[in-house]
Design an enzyme around this catalytic site. Structure first.
Site, PDB file in Angstrom:
ATOM      1  N   ASP A 483      -8.672  -7.089   8.237  1.00 52.07           N
ATOM      2  CA  ASP A 483      -7.003  -6.757   8.010  1.00 52.07           C
ATOM      3  C   ASP A 483      -6.600  -6.074   9.293  1.00 52.07           C
ATOM      4  O   ASP A 483      -5.401  -5.925   9.262  1.00 52.07           O
ATOM      5  CB  ASP A 483      -7.168  -5.732   6.943  1.00 52.07           C
TER       6      ASP A 483
HETATM    7  C1  BGC Z   1      -8.324  -0.438   6.782  1.00 49.72           C
HETATM    8  C2  BGC Z   1      -8.801  -1.580   6.041  1.00 49.72           C
HETATM    9  C3  BGC Z   1      -7.970  -2.032   5.057  1.00 49.72           C
HETATM   10  C4  BGC Z   1      -6.541  -2.105   5.123  1.00 49.72           C
HETATM   11  C5  BGC Z   1      -5.692  -2.511   4.303  1.00 49.72           C
HETATM   12  C6  BGC Z   1      -6.911  -0.656   6.799  1.00 49.72           C
HETATM   13  O1  BGC Z   1      -6.387   0.695   7.171  1.00 49.72           O
HETATM   14  O2  BGC Z   1      -8.944  -0.096   7.818  1.00 49.72           O
HETATM   15  O3  BGC Z   1     -10.295  -1.597   6.019  1.00 49.72           O
HETATM   16  O4  BGC Z   1      -8.321  -3.348   4.657  1.00 49.72           O
HETATM   17  O5  BGC Z   1      -6.119  -0.822   5.685  1.00 49.72           O
HETATM   18  O6  BGC Z   1      -5.621  -1.454   3.066  1.00 49.72           O
HETATM   19  C1  NOJ Z   2     -11.002  -3.534   3.097  1.00 47.48           C
HETATM   20  C2  NOJ Z   2     -10.100  -4.718   2.454  1.00 47.48           C
HETATM   21  O1  NOJ Z   2     -10.133  -4.400   0.974  1.00 47.48           O
HETATM   22  C3  NOJ Z   2     -10.675  -5.957   2.613  1.00 47.48           C
HETATM   23  O2  NOJ Z   2      -9.814  -7.035   1.939  1.00 47.48           O
HETATM   24  C4  NOJ Z   2     -10.989  -6.241   4.179  1.00 47.48           C
HETATM   25  O3  NOJ Z   2     -11.334  -7.526   4.268  1.00 47.48           O
HETATM   26  C5  NOJ Z   2     -11.594  -5.363   4.889  1.00 47.48           C
HETATM   27  N1  NOJ Z   2     -11.332  -4.047   4.540  1.00 47.48           N
HETATM   28  C6  NOJ Z   2     -12.074  -5.526   6.114  1.00 47.48           C
HETATM   29  O4  NOJ Z   2     -10.709  -5.357   6.754  1.00 47.48           O
END
Ligand code: BGC
Ligand code: NOJ
Length: 815
Positions: A483
């Site tokens: 993400d």
């Molecule tokens: C986090 C991710 C997460 C994303 C969406 C980011 O700040 O580092 O792990 O998937 O937010 O909520």
């Molecule tokens: C947490 C999110 O829930 C997931 O969808 C994502 O793939 C990972 N973070 C990596 O960013």
């Protein structure tokens, strides 16, 4: 250092001191009513939607920590001394203390000055209430007069509003007290047909429903005035903070035991029959429920059936391997975590407030992989919910709200990997159940039209193929699995959300990860199509996969590993040419899983898989697991987005992002390297990390999203425990690829890739109605598979008749 120990026979983790590094939590509830509970009774409850139907308050990031919970206070009425039998919130020294987190229940026991207290917390299945069963024993030589006080602080339903909108909320709170039951009915007078209640099995000496009356002005949960004085004031909340506190007086002879049951529940009345009198709740429907669950026999029976139901569920797969950490994670905790994660998505934990996130599309698709064998009907329903948030072009809302099952506009769509995960989720469901009928189910798109589920999956692939960039690789869109790899974002504004900010139009950044995922998904759909009588489709998906694999081999290979992406300017991301972020874990795993660079791929790429796995070992593996990337980004790189916003070694910037580790275990198993696969498995196995709990800090019975990487000052420290795709993927890696018991469309494959030091293992697997008793051992000569004593060709066990039991002997060639 440990803070407790596993009790595998009871399927419990036993915490033996209350001051764990962070609250070690558990989940209550299995259907619609849920709660989190810490080892010191902190936590909160909600019905179905943790944001919109929050029953009780919890203060995240408070000091002292873990503030708000299911509190009881005991007071010795002869001396006036009082304490919390769960340690928090008074934190009075206890003579002994033990918390047992079990499967959907928790018990907290302690003793102080000869008074033993044991409280069991659980939700009877199918009910919208939780039971707190307190058992008090007088171990003194003389009688004891004990006051018991209960305490909950009600949330005014919408948790977000509850923590912000005080100008309104200080005036809306309303309660009723009737027959010793405290009813919380804020907004019931208007559009809510639901209320909460808090009941007690014993006659009351008093109660309070106004927080400040119970606590006293300027006091906290650690020293309620009512408890100090030994009497409640009978307050009725008008606005401010509605509260539930019962006061019960108990006299215990030496050696005597007394059980007191408290119920915290949620109830919804039919709108037409809401009121018994103007403004007064109609309690006719809820009363019998309360009466029933205040009976000790009903509670005991429900608790037994909760335990039996878990034992039954976990019977789907039982393994007995030479490794205790493997056994307990596979047989108990990892499976449990998978189902909890399936229920919660990423919404409620010590790190997720239940407010900000709905059900993630890719998250829920991946959760299916670890839970479909435990809850096939619910998996089917989830698949349909997910597919309904797809658009006609194959794209998908990134999240949907569990209460309304509609896509979340605030987060929107355009994470270009999302649709592909649906193929993997559906494939897992079909492999487990063989229920191909689901493919023909007509499911609407969230914008226009409808198609069969099979049609949805076709469009998932099409969505990628319609979005191909300059190198022939898939466009990344807003982001892919990572993400935080925001290649079209270029955010310069402090605080702006990387997830939702306007992307530059016409972004051409490409993702090698999506290419790998596409190859995997296309092969899966090809197999599904072939099994579903669509041979032509199968050929064409297979050709798509081959074509994409070839593009990756040509444009996605950096020399010693797979590239991660191409940025907006066409520069490679995850390349030795960069000074930071030279190698990323996730494409190495997913590309090999997609068959790219395996010996059975094209001639030219035959060695890519082993070469990249060597690079992973040399560059990314630490004793605490495999880091997401190296070297971590030292400063913010606007062209990469959120990933470089994290300090080095944390989260997406080079932590051991546990979710990706099983992909590398699987890839290692695919190239036949059982030693590497199992080694990686052990490095992040929470039970194996239990002896270093003071470093790991999070719960030793569940996976955490991340463990700080080598670049972080706190290398080895875990965060974001419980709700993570790590749970599902680790269960898949260990059970399907290392132990090698792998559901496929045509049946159960048994193809272990074990570490060299294992002589074998045994397992029982329930699969499509039959039971497979599996024994794996090594032979001095060549290997083979025998079913009921008959050798079969290959490693696929022919499907057995439902109800039957099959003996499978897998003999592995000697080391
Ligand atoms: C986090 C991710 C997460 C994303 C969406 C980011 O700040 O580092 O792990 O998937 O937010 O909520
Ligand atoms: C947490 C999110 O829930 C997931 O969808 C994502 O793939 C990972 N973070 C990596 O960013």
């Amino acid at each position: 250092m440990r803070y407790g120990h596993f009790d595998d026979d009871s399927r419990e983790y036993v915490i033996t001191r209350p001051d764990t590094p962070v609250p070690w939590i558990n989940y209550l509830g299995t259907d619609g009513y849920f709660g989190i509970i810490s080892n010191t009774a902190g936590g909160y409850s909600w019905h179905r939607d943790a944001r919109l139907r929050r029953l009780t308050r919890y203060r995240y990031n408070n000091v002292p920590g873990d503030c708000g919970g299911r509190y009881l206070y005991l007071r010795d009425d002869r001396t006036g001394v009082y304490w919390s039998p769960s340690w928090q919130p008074t934190r009075t020294g206890l003579d002994d203390y033990e918390c047992r987190h079990g499967l959907s229940y928790t018990t907290i026991s302690s003793a102080k000055a000869g008074i033993r207290a044991r409280t069991l917390y659980f939700v009877p299945q199918g009910e919208t209430l939780e039971v707190w069963r307190l058992t008090l024993t007088n171990e003194r030589a003389r009688p004891a007069d004990i006051s018991v006080f209960s305490s909950v602080e009600f949330a005014l339903w919408d948790a977000q509003d509850d923590t912000t909108n005080f100008q309104r909320n200080y005036s809306t709170g309303e309660v009723e007290v009737d027959g010793g039951v405290i009813y919380h009915k804020t907004e019931y007078r208007e559009r809510r047909d639901h209320f909460a209640y808090f009941a007690c099995s014993e006659p009351l000496a008093g109660f309070d429903t106004q927080r400040e009356a119970f606590l006293g002005p300027y006091r906290g949960f650690d020293s309620p005035q009512a408890v100090e004085l030994g009497r409640a004031s009978g307050s009725i909340a008008h606005g401010w903070a509605p509260y539930g506190a019962h006061h019960v007086r108990v006299t215990l002879e030496p050696g005597a035991t007394k059980e007191v049951i408290f119920l915290l529940g949620y109830w919804e009345n039919p709108r037409a029959a809401k009121f018994a009198a103007p403004g007064v709740i109609n309690k006719a429907l809820v009363r019998p429920v309360i009466e029933r669950w205040l009976r000790p026999q009903a509670v005991a029976a429900a608790f037994d059936s909760l335990k039996a139901s878990w034992a039954g569920l976990l019977g789907v797969l039982r393994v007995d391997t030479p490794d205790a950490d493997t056994n307990r994670m596979v047989n108990i905790w990892n499976a449990y975590q998978c189902l909890v994660t399936f229920n919660m998505s990423r919404s409620v934990s010590s790190f997720e407030t239940g407010i900000s996130r709905g059900m993630g599309f890719r998250d829920s698709c991946q959760d299916l992989l670890g839970s479909v064998q435990l809850a096939p009907e619910r998996a089917r329903e989830r698949i349909i919910d997910l597919a309904s948030t797809q658009f006609a072009n194959g794209g998908a809302y990134h999240q949907y709200q569990p209460l309304t099952k509609t896509g979340n506009d605030a987060i929107g769509s355009g994470f270009n990997d999302d649709p592909l995960w649906l193929v993997l989720g559906v494939a897992a469901y079909l492999k487990e159940t063989g229920d191909f009928s689901v493919l023909d189910q007509e499911i609407p798109f969230s914008d226009e039209g409808a198609a069969s589920l099979y049609g949805h999956l076709e469009r998932s692939l099409r969505y990628t193929l319609d979005r191909i960039g300059p190198h022939g690789l898939p466009l990344i869109g807003r982001a892919d699995w990572n993400d935080c790899l925001n290649l079209n974002c270029f955010s310069q504004t402090p605080g702006e959300s990387f997830q939702t900010t306007q992307n530059i139009p016409g972004g051409v950044a490409e993702s090698v990860f999506i290419a790998g995922l596409f190859t995997l998904a296309a092969r899966e759909l090809a197999a599904i199509a072939a099994a579903h009588g669509r041979g032509e489709d199968a050929d064409s998906y297979r050709a798509d996969a081959e074509k994409m694999a070839a593009v990756v081999a040509e444009h996605g290979w950096d020399g010693e590993w797979f590239l991660r992406a191409y940025d907006h300017f066409g520069n490679p991301v995850g390349s030795a040419r960069d000074t930071e972020g030279q190698i990323f874990a996730e494409p190495q795993g997913i590309c090999v899983m997609g068959g790219i660079g395996l010996a059975n791929g094209t001639e030219a790429d035959a060695s890519l898989a082993t070469r990249t796995l060597t690079s992973v070992r040399e560059r990314l593996a630490t004793p605490h697991g495999i880091m997401l990337l190296q070297p971590a980004f030292a400063s913010y790189r606007v062209e990469l987005g959120e990933i470089s916003s994290y300090p080095p070694g944390y989260k997406e910037n080079g932590s051991v992002f546990c979710h990706t580790n099983p992909w590398l275990m699987i890839a290692s198993a695919m190239v036949g390297d059982g030693d590497a696969a199992f080694d990686y498995y052990k490095r992040i196995n929470p039970s194996a990390r239990e002896p270093i709990s003071e470093l790991h800090r999070c719960e030793p019975y569940v996976y955490a999203q991340m463990i700080a990487g080598r670049d972080a000052p706190t290398h080895g420290e875990a965060k974001n425990s419980w709700l993570t795709g790590t749970a599902a993927w680790n269960l898949v890696a260990i059970t399907q690829w290392i132990l090698g018991i792998r559901p496929e469309l045509a049946g159960l494959r048994v193809e272990p890739v074990l570490p060299a030091h294992w002589a074998g293992y045994t397992a029982t697997r329930r699969f499509r109605g039959a039971t497979y008793e599996i024994t794996v051992r090594r032979a001095s000569a060549g290997g083979y598979l025998a079913v009921d004593g008959q050798r079969v060709h290959g490693t696929l066990v022919p499907l057995a008749a439902p109800g039957s039991s099959v003996r499978v002997d897998a003999v592995l060639p000697s080391r």
